[in-house]
Design a protein around this motif. Structure first.
Motif, mmCIF file in Angstrom:
data_model
loop_
_atom_site.group_PDB
_atom_site.id
_atom_site.type_symbol
_atom_site.label_atom_id
_atom_site.label_comp_id
_atom_site.label_asym_id
_atom_site.label_seq_id
_atom_site.Cartn_x
_atom_site.Cartn_y
_atom_site.Cartn_z
ATOM 1 N N ALA A 249 26.775 -52.481 33.366
ATOM 2 C CA ALA A 249 28.005 -52.716 34.116
ATOM 3 C C ALA A 249 29.036 -51.637 33.826
ATOM 4 C CB ALA A 249 28.586 -54.086 33.763
ATOM 5 N N GLU A 250 29.023 -51.131 32.557
ATOM 6 C CA GLU A 250 29.977 -50.093 32.187
ATOM 7 C C GLU A 250 29.669 -48.787 32.907
ATOM 8 O OE1 GLU A 250 30.314 -49.567 28.037
ATOM 9 O OE2 GLU A 250 31.188 -51.531 27.653
ATOM 10 N N GLU A 251 28.356 -48.480 33.102
ATOM 11 C CA GLU A 251 27.979 -47.236 33.761
ATOM 12 C C GLU A 251 28.482 -47.189 35.197
ATOM 13 O OE1 GLU A 251 23.897 -46.342 33.537
ATOM 14 O OE2 GLU A 251 23.820 -46.284 31.357
ATOM 15 N N VAL A 252 28.555 -48.340 35.853
ATOM 16 C CA VAL A 252 29.008 -48.401 37.240
ATOM 17 C C VAL A 252 30.450 -47.941 37.362
ATOM 18 C CG1 VAL A 252 29.393 -49.935 39.215
ATOM 19 C CG2 VAL A 252 27.384 -50.245 37.775
ATOM 20 N N ASN A 253 31.220 -48.091 36.289
ATOM 21 C CA ASN A 253 32.632 -47.731 36.310
ATOM 22 C C ASN A 253 32.876 -46.234 36.173
ATOM 23 O OD1 ASN A 253 33.453 -50.409 36.567
ATOM 24 N ND2 ASN A 253 33.472 -50.732 34.352
ATOM 25 N N PHE A 254 31.815 -45.445 35.955
ATOM 26 C CA PHE A 254 31.986 -44.014 35.741
ATOM 27 C C PHE A 254 31.346 -43.217 36.880
ATOM 28 C CE2 PHE A 254 32.240 -45.942 31.549
ATOM 29 C CZ PHE A 254 33.416 -45.359 31.051
ATOM 30 N N THR A 255 31.925 -42.052 37.131
ATOM 31 C CA THR A 255 31.400 -41.189 38.195
ATOM 32 C C THR A 255 30.020 -40.660 37.824
ATOM 33 O OG1 THR A 255 32.502 -39.265 37.222
ATOM 34 C CG2 THR A 255 33.715 -40.473 38.905
ATOM 35 N N LYS A 256 29.251 -40.293 38.839
ATOM 36 C CA LYS A 256 27.888 -39.790 38.640
ATOM 37 C C LYS A 256 27.748 -38.310 39.008
ATOM 38 C CE LYS A 256 26.298 -43.946 37.658
ATOM 39 N NZ LYS A 256 25.820 -44.285 36.302
ATOM 40 N N ASP A 257 28.874 -37.656 39.306
ATOM 41 C CA ASP A 257 28.804 -36.262 39.742
ATOM 42 C C ASP A 257 29.201 -35.277 38.643
ATOM 43 O OD1 ASP A 257 31.465 -36.874 39.609
ATOM 44 O OD2 ASP A 257 31.975 -36.163 41.624
ATOM 45 N N GLY A 258 29.274 -35.761 37.398
ATOM 46 C CA GLY A 258 29.562 -34.866 36.284
ATOM 47 C C GLY A 258 31.027 -34.658 35.982
ATOM 48 N N THR A 259 31.933 -35.300 36.719
ATOM 49 C CA THR A 259 33.358 -35.117 36.460
ATOM 50 C C THR A 259 33.780 -35.868 35.203
ATOM 51 O OG1 THR A 259 33.808 -36.930 38.020
ATOM 52 C CG2 THR A 259 34.046 -34.683 38.838
ATOM 53 N N VAL A 260 34.822 -35.340 34.559
ATOM 54 C CA VAL A 260 35.366 -35.948 33.342
ATOM 55 C C VAL A 260 36.861 -36.164 33.531
ATOM 56 C CG1 VAL A 260 33.617 -34.907 31.845
ATOM 57 C CG2 VAL A 260 35.748 -33.673 32.288
ATOM 58 N N ASP A 261 37.479 -36.931 32.601
ATOM 59 C CA ASP A 261 38.925 -37.127 32.666
ATOM 60 C C ASP A 261 39.635 -36.049 31.851
ATOM 61 O OD1 ASP A 261 38.676 -37.838 29.999
ATOM 62 O OD2 ASP A 261 38.846 -39.985 30.376
ATOM 63 N N GLY B 8 50.184 -35.441 37.988
ATOM 64 C CA GLY B 8 48.923 -36.153 38.219
ATOM 65 C C GLY B 8 47.852 -35.876 37.187
ATOM 66 N N THR B 9 48.184 -35.143 36.125
ATOM 67 C CA THR B 9 47.191 -34.680 35.150
ATOM 68 C C THR B 9 46.293 -35.796 34.628
ATOM 69 O OG1 THR B 9 48.586 -32.823 34.456
ATOM 70 C CG2 THR B 9 46.889 -33.551 32.906
ATOM 71 N N GLN B 10 46.860 -36.925 34.256
ATOM 72 C CA GLN B 10 46.067 -37.999 33.655
ATOM 73 C C GLN B 10 45.218 -38.761 34.672
ATOM 74 O OE1 GLN B 10 48.206 -40.574 30.977
ATOM 75 N NE2 GLN B 10 49.445 -38.908 30.136
ATOM 76 N N LEU B 11 45.486 -38.543 35.960
ATOM 77 C CA LEU B 11 44.737 -39.256 37.004
ATOM 78 C C LEU B 11 43.599 -38.424 37.598
ATOM 79 C CD1 LEU B 11 47.687 -40.925 38.959
ATOM 80 C CD2 LEU B 11 46.149 -42.024 37.325
ATOM 81 N N TYR B 12 43.609 -37.128 37.336
ATOM 82 C CA TYR B 12 42.619 -36.254 37.959
ATOM 83 C C TYR B 12 41.240 -36.388 37.331
ATOM 84 C CZ TYR B 12 46.672 -33.737 39.882
ATOM 85 O OH TYR B 12 47.821 -33.400 40.529
ATOM 86 N N ARG B 13 40.234 -36.018 38.135
ATOM 87 C CA ARG B 13 38.873 -35.816 37.641
ATOM 88 C C ARG B 13 38.619 -34.313 37.569
ATOM 89 N NH1 ARG B 13 35.891 -40.221 41.666
ATOM 90 N NH2 ARG B 13 36.928 -42.073 40.820
ATOM 91 N N TYR B 14 37.893 -33.888 36.557
ATOM 92 C CA TYR B 14 37.721 -32.463 36.292
ATOM 93 C C TYR B 14 36.239 -32.083 36.317
ATOM 94 C CZ TYR B 14 42.469 -33.095 34.462
ATOM 95 O OH TYR B 14 43.803 -33.423 34.317
ATOM 96 N N GLN B 15 35.934 -31.000 37.037
ATOM 97 C CA GLN B 15 34.586 -30.438 37.018
ATOM 98 C C GLN B 15 34.537 -29.316 35.985
ATOM 99 O OE1 GLN B 15 31.720 -31.058 38.212
ATOM 100 N NE2 GLN B 15 31.846 -32.116 40.181
ATOM 101 N N LYS B 16 33.487 -29.299 35.170
ATOM 102 C CA LYS B 16 33.356 -28.253 34.167
ATOM 103 C C LYS B 16 32.956 -26.936 34.843
ATOM 104 C CE LYS B 16 31.806 -31.592 30.684
ATOM 105 N NZ LYS B 16 30.670 -32.000 29.809
ATOM 106 N N PRO B 17 33.581 -25.804 34.436
ATOM 107 C CA PRO B 17 33.189 -24.504 35.006
ATOM 108 C C PRO B 17 31.765 -24.143 34.617
ATOM 109 C CG PRO B 17 34.706 -24.212 33.159
ATOM 110 C CD PRO B 17 34.665 -25.685 33.448
ATOM 111 N N GLY B 18 31.037 -23.484 35.523
ATOM 112 C CA GLY B 18 29.602 -23.235 35.322
ATOM 113 C C GLY B 18 29.242 -21.845 34.851
#
Length: 560
Positions: free
Chosen positions: A2-14, A219-229
């Motif tokens: 149930a906890e996993e459902v609450n998190f994004t699956k595209d690799g984004t972090v807070d 909005g810093t604390q609300l954003y989702r962040y993609q890690k640079p590749g």
């Protein structure tokens, strides 16, 4: 589970670099800050740039300036800094540049000395300060432009069908906010510059930039962040080099034995694995494993000799985008007429507002286009999409390629409308024998239809193009591909200049007046508009062929 459902699956972090919680980050609650940022930033940009040529000519006695920076910001975002830190840092540079520009127009010693209105002498030092300010502004606004749309789209989880369905609306409303800001900037702020002065004319946009930076940071604390590749140029070069080294190696029929990591995640940070495609098979040689690919006879892989399927498909994805990219150049040639030949046409029309005697500033005429966009976006989002969905079955009503194609089709009629108006204007000139009168009795408001049609075409093609390049770009190259998409505007402008040069060279032979004469009443500007209509129709036919053959990106699995 149930906890996993609450998190994004595209690799984004807070913002703490922890897996992004869907309930606490992203979606519209984060995007509101990005939309507010873009409203203020575009208001500032158009308020500063709409009359910049006039400032350069009258205040500094300069005649040209040009900025091309989107690829720099996009590269930094994808490779090293990430989109958040690229936008934040370049926004600060943008603010510094605007502040310096305001000071250069207001402080004695930095401000050019004027003998009377629009007759000024600028020293070399004063010109240098202004140019430094403008280059800082160029670095800031050009660098953040390709990152903002991608960063806003990052706030919607690609692996969640509900969130992914909202992403298309985000692109619509982002463009809506941009154009609201552009309307205010290119009308009200231009009026301030003309009637109050350059100090306030640049000062108000500077305040707007400061507000835009504050919006973004809040909005810093609300954003989702993609890690640079990491550097995409390095990865692309590795595929090309490995393919060339193995030009004699045959690609196996069984594509499943091509080299790929066994882990669920790609070797490229922040990027999902990509399925193999059959196009551009020469590059598949880079993923064929042979003994010499291993370094010093060990199990370690030399990345300049062996690349993963995902890395190969990353390069293929860029190559596949190029034909679509190329077909958008003609569209931007049409789009660019608003700042060139539409304005020239307007100079030979009555720019007064009714009987009041108030004259519409020529720099504000593009406001009609922005108003057209503002009108059409709600119509598209709330009416056209639901109706089209019933016929196509597509969740967004039209696919991105269909949307781009519709805009290309509509843009043809913008040129036809402009040509019809010019024919009508020349008939009035001839009827009243007014060839040497610059402003015959025909209102500039007859140009409104051609601006509105371009605005409608923008809603289809430009927004569709931004969304298409985001969706089809490899995860780790989205900012760079957005910058590639934006580059069509500059190339469209260059193509327009080239066409004008060619047309004038041919049409003025044998002593003829030419299509675009110094006295437009003696020219044939409508021929040029009709030429663009024909080129747009040919371009549309090419686009249809490209769209039919296009192979869409297929990502494998998720990043979490």
């Amino acid at each position: 589970m149930a906890e996993e459902v609450n998190f994004t699956k595209d690799g984004t972090v807070d913002y703490k670099s922890q897996p992004a919680n869907k309930k606490k980050t992203g979606t519209w609650k984060a995007c509101l800050f990005i939309l507010g940022n873009q409203f203020c930033e575009r208001l500032a940009y158009y308020g500063m740039s709409s009359n910049l040529l006039l400032y350069f000519t009258n205040q500094l006695n300069q005649h040209r300036t040009n900025f091309v920076m989107p690829l720099v910001g996009a590269f930094l975002a994808d490779a090293y800094l990430g989109r958040y830190w690229t936008i934040a840092s370049l926004s600060i540079i943008y603010l510094i540049g605007m502040t310096l520009l305001t000071l250069s127009a207001s402080i004695p010693g930095l401000r050019p000395t004027c003998h009377k209105k629009d007759v000024c002498d600028a020293t070399g030092y004063q010109t240098t300060v202004c140019l430094v300010a403008l280059y800082l502004v160029a670095l800031g606004t050009g660098g953040i432009k390709p990152c903002v749309s991608s960063y806003g789209a990052d706030q919607f989880d690609d692996a969640d069908e509900v969130e992914k369905g909202r992403k298309s609306s985000f692109f619509n409303w982002l463009y809506f906010c941009i154009n609201i800001g552009a309307v205010i900037g290119s009308s009200f702020l231009v009026w301030i510059q003309v009637n109050i002065g350059w100090a306030w004319g640049f000062g108000v946009p500077t305040i707007a930039v400061a507000v835009s930076v504050a919006f973004f940071l809040l909005g810093t604390q609300l954003y989702r962040y993609q890690k640079p590749g990491g550097s995409p140029l390095t990865r692309v070069s590795q595929v090309v080099m490995a393919s060339l080294r193995k030009y004699h190696v045959k690609v196996p029929e069984d594509r499943s034995i091509l080299y790929e990591t066994q882990d669920a995640e790609s070797l490229i940070v922040g990027s999902r694995k990509l399925e193999h495609t059959e196009e551009f098979r020469f590059f598949d040689k880079a993923a064929v494993e042979i003994p010499s690919d291993h370094t010093d006879n060990s199990n370690s892989i030399n990345p300049w000799r062996l690349c993963t399927v995902t890395q190969v498909e990353e390069l293929k994805g860029i190559v596949r985008l190029l034909p679509v990219w190329a077909t958008c150049i003609i569209f931007n040639t049409v789009f660019g007429q608003m700042w060139t030949l539409f304005l020239l046409q307007a100079e030979y029309m009555d720019i007064r507002l009714g009987k009041s005697g108030f004259k519409i500033p020529e720099a504000s005429l593009s406001t009609f286009d922005h108003l057209g966009v503002i009108l059409w976006i709600p119509i598209y989002d709330r009416f056209i999409v639901p109706i089209a969905r019933k016929f196509t079955g597509h969740k967004n009503g039209l696919t991105q390629l269909q949307r781009i194609g519709a805009g290309l089709f509509i843009s043809i009629f913008a040129m036809i409308s402009a040509a019809i108006l010019e024919i009508f204007r020349l008939r009035i000139v001839k009827k009243h024998n007014m060839r040497n009168v610059k402003t015959p009795p025909i209102s500039v408001f007859w140009q409104v239809p051609q601006y509105f049609i371009i605005g409608c075409a923008e809603v289809f093609t430009n927004i569709g193009r931004i969304e298409f390049f985001y969706e089809e770009a490899p995860d780790s190259l989205r900012s760079l591909c957005s910058a590639l998409s934006l580059s069509t505007a500059a190339l469209g402008s260059y193509l327009s200049s080239l066409l004008v040069t060619i047309v004038m060279d041919i049409s003025t032979r044998s002593g003829k007046e030419g299509w675009i004469s110094d006295n437009l009443n003696c020219g044939h500007l409508h021929y040029f508009f009709l030429l663009l209509a024909v080129l747009s129709a040919v371009n549309l036919a090419v686009f249809v062929l490209v769209a039919k053959r296009y192979t869409h990106k297929r990502a494998v699995g998720t990043l979490r």
